[in-house]
Write an enzyme that holds these catalytic residues in place. Sequence first.
Site, PDB file in Angstrom:
ATOM      1  N   THR A   1      41.010  29.761  42.267  1.00 10.25           N
ATOM      2  CA  THR A   1      39.845  30.358  42.559  1.00 10.25           C
ATOM      3  C   THR A   1      39.595  31.873  42.249  1.00 10.25           C
ATOM      4  OG1 THR A   1      40.420  30.962  44.994  1.00 10.25           O
ATOM      5  CG2 THR A   1      39.536  28.842  44.705  1.00 10.25           C
TER       6      THR A   1
ATOM      7  N   ILE B   1      44.417  31.856  45.394  1.00  7.63           N
ATOM      8  CA  ILE B   1      43.400  32.668  45.943  1.00  7.63           C
ATOM      9  C   ILE B   1      43.513  34.232  45.736  1.00  7.63           C
ATOM     10  CG2 ILE B   1      42.411  33.237  48.290  1.00  7.63           C
ATOM     11  CD1 ILE B   1      43.791  30.497  49.177  1.00  7.63           C
TER      12      ILE B   1
ATOM     13  N   ILE C   1      48.998  34.268  45.614  1.00  7.44           N
ATOM     14  CA  ILE C   1      47.946  35.130  45.967  1.00  7.44           C
ATOM     15  C   ILE C   1      47.485  35.963  44.640  1.00  7.44           C
ATOM     16  CG2 ILE C   1      47.407  37.334  46.993  1.00  7.44           C
ATOM     17  CD1 ILE C   1      47.699  35.107  49.117  1.00  7.44           C
ATOM     18  N   LYS C   2      46.320  35.899  44.083  1.00  7.12           N
ATOM     19  CA  LYS C   2      45.908  36.603  42.701  1.00  7.12           C
ATOM     20  C   LYS C   2      45.666  37.816  42.919  1.00  7.12           C
ATOM     21  CE  LYS C   2      43.261  34.171  40.081  1.00  7.12           C
ATOM     22  NZ  LYS C   2      41.929  33.351  39.673  1.00  7.12           N
ATOM     23  N   ILE C   3      46.488  38.559  42.151  1.00 10.03           N
ATOM     24  CA  ILE C   3      46.325  40.098  42.118  1.00 10.03           C
ATOM     25  C   ILE C   3      45.770  40.488  40.713  1.00 10.03           C
ATOM     26  CG2 ILE C   3      47.459  42.029  42.665  1.00 10.03           C
ATOM     27  CD1 ILE C   3      47.843  40.618  45.182  1.00 10.03           C
TER      28      ILE C   3
END
Length: 226
Positions: free
Chosen positions: A27, A58, A85-87
């Site tokens: 997402t 996310i 965790i998308k950074i």
Amino acid sequence: MKLLIDDANVTWIKKLLKYYPIDGVTTNPTILSRTGRPPYEALKEIRSLLGDERELHIQVLSSDAEGMVKEAKKIISEIPGNTFIKIPCVPEGFAAMQLLKEEGIHTTGTTVFTPMQALLAAKSGASYVAPYVNRIDLLGFDGVLVAKQIHQILTVYGYPCRVLAASFKNTQQMQELALAGIASITSPPDLIEEYVNNPVIYTSIQSFEDNFARVYGEGLDMTKFD
Ligand code: G3P
């Protein structure tokens, strides 16, 4: 190659999980906003559809490392399981990736447009890097080539970081990356259906059924014979 769904629409996710060997969901803030639902409500439902093993990616919204780390911890506490965790791959993002690595939180470096950006994410401890294939194409460059170059760099140095190619507009872009041995792609739901949206498949199957029925009778299958 892992195949993920780049969407948060649970109707699509349920449908694709029913038929296809899906490895997870990615997402981003735009994708979440399209659901019109409270973010954690949508994400919790997606996590329950996926189970704990499949990947769920996310993205954070903070622009500073401290805020990204705080968000990452909150996301992991709300959505446990195999969550990444998308950074964004910007300076504050690289700092956050290094801090999250120390905390044992898995990250995906996102908004990747160049191989060197991906290299920095890999060195910062990201588990995945996500080149935006079609958005690179839209700039007049070759998104597939950039993703392949990133794959090559990660392989040459043996980083424990893999390509999770994103932003696709057609199946040809994905096929090229599959041929190159890219670890993972995340696809819009409708493009996954396009893999088998070809009339020749269905006319071939129909001809098998018709030929069989002409000889053995209508409506029979292999369970009806001794
Ligand atoms: O996961 C990143 C991806 O959603 C970007 O795709 O289609 O908005 O370029 P797109």
